[in-house]
Design a protein around this motif. Structure first.
Motif, mmCIF file in Angstrom:
data_model
loop_
_atom_site.group_PDB
_atom_site.id
_atom_site.type_symbol
_atom_site.label_atom_id
_atom_site.label_comp_id
_atom_site.label_asym_id
_atom_site.label_seq_id
_atom_site.Cartn_x
_atom_site.Cartn_y
_atom_site.Cartn_z
ATOM 1 N N SER A 96 34.643 44.044 38.830
ATOM 2 C CA SER A 96 35.363 42.866 38.348
ATOM 3 C C SER A 96 34.367 41.839 37.842
ATOM 4 O O SER A 96 33.311 41.627 38.462
ATOM 5 C CB SER A 96 36.228 42.229 39.443
ATOM 6 O OG SER A 96 37.316 43.055 39.780
ATOM 7 N N ARG A 98 34.392 37.737 36.195
ATOM 8 C CA ARG A 98 35.202 36.549 35.925
ATOM 9 C C ARG A 98 34.307 35.457 35.333
ATOM 10 O O ARG A 98 33.171 35.258 35.757
ATOM 11 C CB ARG A 98 35.870 36.044 37.206
ATOM 12 C CG ARG A 98 36.587 34.707 37.009
ATOM 13 C CD ARG A 98 37.408 34.316 38.204
ATOM 14 N NE ARG A 98 37.953 32.970 38.035
ATOM 15 C CZ ARG A 98 39.099 32.559 38.536
ATOM 16 N NH1 ARG A 98 39.836 33.405 39.243
ATOM 17 N NH2 ARG A 98 39.520 31.328 38.340
ATOM 18 N N ASP A 100 34.537 31.278 34.249
ATOM 19 C CA ASP A 100 35.250 30.001 34.297
ATOM 20 C C ASP A 100 34.535 28.986 33.419
ATOM 21 O O ASP A 100 33.318 28.804 33.539
ATOM 22 C CB ASP A 100 35.328 29.484 35.738
ATOM 23 C CG ASP A 100 36.295 30.289 36.586
ATOM 24 O OD1 ASP A 100 37.482 29.949 36.616
ATOM 25 O OD2 ASP A 100 35.851 31.278 37.212
ATOM 26 N N ARG A 112 39.150 37.213 33.121
ATOM 27 C CA ARG A 112 38.788 38.209 34.131
ATOM 28 C C ARG A 112 39.062 39.605 33.598
ATOM 29 O O ARG A 112 40.058 39.842 32.911
ATOM 30 C CB ARG A 112 39.603 37.993 35.412
ATOM 31 C CG ARG A 112 39.204 38.956 36.537
ATOM 32 C CD ARG A 112 40.188 38.916 37.697
ATOM 33 N NE ARG A 112 41.484 39.424 37.313
ATOM 34 C CZ ARG A 112 42.610 38.726 37.372
ATOM 35 N NH1 ARG A 112 42.597 37.468 37.788
ATOM 36 N NH2 ARG A 112 43.761 39.260 37.009
ATOM 37 N N SER A 114 38.959 43.631 35.243
ATOM 38 C CA SER A 114 38.808 44.441 36.458
ATOM 39 C C SER A 114 38.985 45.913 36.101
ATOM 40 O O SER A 114 39.917 46.277 35.382
ATOM 41 C CB SER A 114 39.835 44.041 37.520
ATOM 42 O OG SER A 114 39.650 42.702 37.921
ATOM 43 N N TYR A 145 43.220 42.916 32.698
ATOM 44 C CA TYR A 145 42.554 41.862 31.928
ATOM 45 C C TYR A 145 43.438 40.615 31.962
ATOM 46 O O TYR A 145 44.666 40.722 31.832
ATOM 47 C CB TYR A 145 42.338 42.290 30.475
ATOM 48 C CG TYR A 145 41.702 43.649 30.321
ATOM 49 C CD1 TYR A 145 40.322 43.785 30.307
ATOM 50 C CD2 TYR A 145 42.484 44.792 30.200
ATOM 51 C CE1 TYR A 145 39.728 45.037 30.168
ATOM 52 C CE2 TYR A 145 41.905 46.042 30.071
ATOM 53 C CZ TYR A 145 40.530 46.158 30.058
ATOM 54 O OH TYR A 145 39.956 47.403 29.931
#
Length: 208
Positions: A96, A98, A100, A112, A114, A145
């Protein structure tokens, strides 16, 4: 086992996080199957206490000799019993990532992705003990996604726009399809050959 790593790319603005988790598991699976005896591989069979010499063509002789020899004469299938401990491996990997991003004091964005790869190898112990390439691998590989934007109108009013995609990929994949499976209508021996054919299912869902 696994690992996790995160931090900021640009101070107080852009951040990232990545994680990995894995599983390696091997289970012992006791298995008993009927296989031809040494005599039966030459065409000598016993029926009702009497022995008969049965003619074998070249194809039948090759298939019969591919089986392992019996190793438990007093077992479930009598002289035809083959008792073995099968090791069934399972591999799982999950990734995963991510991101921000603080766009402004009122807007922020995140994304994100995964991935999960699940592979259960040699799922049929009978096919695997005859030849490891006969047994199919079961794969189950979900994908996810997502991207979302958050806007703050007031301290009491927040808007979130989210879009995500979920994709499911699963099926069976034998290592070889070169050998046609041989079956016995009377169930006297275990089937010989690949236990499946290549099968793949893909499902995709969108969630705006």
């Amino acid at each position: 086992f696994g690992a996790d790593l995160g931090g900021q790319i640009f101070k107080n603005k852009l951040f990232f996080e990545g994680e990995y988790a894995g599983l390696r598991e091997t289970l012992g699976e006791p298995t008993i199957i009927p296989v031809p005896t040494a005599a039966e591989r030459t065409g000598l069979v016993t029926i009702g206490g009497y022995q008969y010499q049965v003619p074998l063509n070249s194809v039948a002789a090759v298939v019969l000799n591919k089986y392992p020899l019996p190793n438990q004469p007093s077992g479930l299938y009598g002289a035809n019993t083959y008792n073995f401990q099968f090791s069934q491996p399972t591999n799982m990997d999950q990734f995963s990532v991510r991101i921000d991003d603080t766009i402004s004091t009122k807007d922020s964005l995140f994304g994100r992705a995964s991935y999960i790869n699940n592979n259960e190898e040699q799922t049929d112990p009978v096919a695997a003990i005859e030849n490891p390439i006969f047994s199919a691998n079961i794969f189950n590989d979900p994908r996810n996604y997502a991207i979302a934007e958050t806007h703050i109108f007031t301290p009491n009013l927040i808007s979130i726009a989210l879009f995500s995609v979920n994709r499911q990929i699963e099926g069976f994949s034998p290592d070889s399809l070169a050998t046609t499976q041989t079956t016995y209508s009377d169930g006297s021996y275990a089937n010989y050959g690949a236990d499946s054919f290549i099968t793949k299912y893909v499902e995709t869902y969108y969630d705006p």
